[in-house]
Design an enzyme around this catalytic site. Sequence first.
Site, PDB file in Angstrom:
ATOM      1  N   SER A 219       7.464 -17.626  31.123  1.00 18.73           N
ATOM      2  CA  SER A 219       8.514 -18.434  30.513  1.00 18.73           C
ATOM      3  C   SER A 219       8.599 -19.755  31.257  1.00 18.73           C
ATOM      4  O   SER A 219       7.984 -19.953  32.297  1.00 18.73           O
ATOM      5  CB  SER A 219       9.850 -17.708  30.630  1.00 18.73           C
ATOM      6  N   LYS A 220       9.355 -20.646  30.700  1.00 23.24           N
ATOM      7  CA  LYS A 220       9.523 -21.955  31.322  1.00 23.24           C
ATOM      8  C   LYS A 220      10.072 -21.804  32.745  1.00 23.24           C
ATOM      9  O   LYS A 220       9.675 -22.520  33.656  1.00 23.24           O
ATOM     10  CB  LYS A 220      10.484 -22.782  30.452  1.00 23.24           C
ATOM     11  N   ARG A 221      10.957 -20.845  32.893  1.00 18.38           N
ATOM     12  CA  ARG A 221      11.549 -20.628  34.211  1.00 18.38           C
ATOM     13  C   ARG A 221      10.536 -20.071  35.211  1.00 18.38           C
ATOM     14  O   ARG A 221      10.634 -20.267  36.398  1.00 18.38           O
ATOM     15  CB  ARG A 221      12.728 -19.654  34.076  1.00 18.38           C
TER      16      ARG A 221
END
Length: 446
Positions: A219-221
Amino acid sequence: MAEKYRVRFAPSPTGSLHIGGAHTALFNWLLARRSGGSFILRIEDTDRERSTKEYEDSILDGLRWMGLDWDEGPDKGGDYGPYRQSERMDLYKKYEEKLLDEGKAYRKDDATFFKIVPGKHVSFHDEVYGDIDVESEKVSVNQDNTVKDIVIMRRDGMPTYNYAVVIDDYFMGINMVIRGEDHVINTPKQLLIYDALGFERPHFAHLPMILGKDKKKLSKRQGATSVFEYNDMGYMPDGVFNFLALLGWSPRNGEEIFTREEAVELFDIKNVTRKAAVFDMDKLNHINQEQMKRMSPEKLLCVIRPFWEDMGLPTDKFSDEYLAGALQTLGGRGQTTIQVAEYSDYFLDFSKVTERYDGSNAKEEIRPKLRKIYAELLDDWGDGTFEHLHESAEKIFAENDSTMKESATPMRWALTGRKVSPGVFEVAARLGKEETARRLRYFGLL
Ligand code: GLU
């Protein structure tokens, strides 16, 4: 490895170079360099709406940041150009005509479709996933599982990915296609087109997916961000390179920390694993730190200087020798470039010390004793080396009936503004007599 591999990285310029792309590029680069072959950069910009020159430039910059150099590409040309798909329309049209002429493709609704002939097997050997075999009628299917012919030219006149990639990989002489596992499902479609055109097939190696620590898609995180964000977060190219190389591969000597040259030396596509690789930030931190520890102080200085400058520290007031020495004194503390820059801030600016420390660590009752001890230490500065200061301090502390803990701790706070730092005499030796005296005096300790 007898064969010289011509491999390619083929990003779509619809975003910056993110971690997944960098991973694919890295493995292609490793095989090219290992085999003495070529690493080709091809820009897949057939999506005219979403492709931009800015993203293309940003991808090139990202590859440069990673230290992945290419031998042929849109910026440097080569014998197999052009290297942007939008500039290769003649080729796509020519072979579309051929497929139409031979009855292997047909036009419908202003698009061109490649006809799938049922009842055949599409088999290939994947260097990582082994033998793969798909029945031709299952290669491309509609929702109700009926055969879905493959669009090769869209209504907007642009080729589709699965078609253009075949024409380009063939005419660019690519003999090994290395890409993410998400493309395994596309490979049989492409093979049908290779075979229909009578093109010799390349080898294929699909790389395992990279998952977040929660075992879900990145994910982006959790890492799915552009490589430049890694720079801003404090990761060095060497650290990111080393870390990404270990996602799905490990050198046979079992070493976890290696240089680019060592990775090239040891790389073998046969050692790539099928198991999805987990993106572990703690591991990235560790590798990044180890890579910084292995750098010469001069090289580390080049890396850290911009981070000091971003923090507003006056690097121009000091010699390179002093700054590199400060980093040497820091002795490998800090996992990221940002931490290294922060942990060493007091070498460049005393106001960083006074911002976080008010002198309260030295109790009033003990101050007269400390003042006497520090004055003696300054008097016996000698050659100002760590060895001399340490030896002298031990003697002076003992003579004054004091201990390291009692006398060195307030000095550490006064010099660095921190509870934890490299050895206080190493810091003092690096700061020099005058600056050490100034800091002690500021806090009323001299
Ligand atoms: N442009 C495709 C992508 O970015 C390339 C895939 C391939 O390497 O064939 O996913």
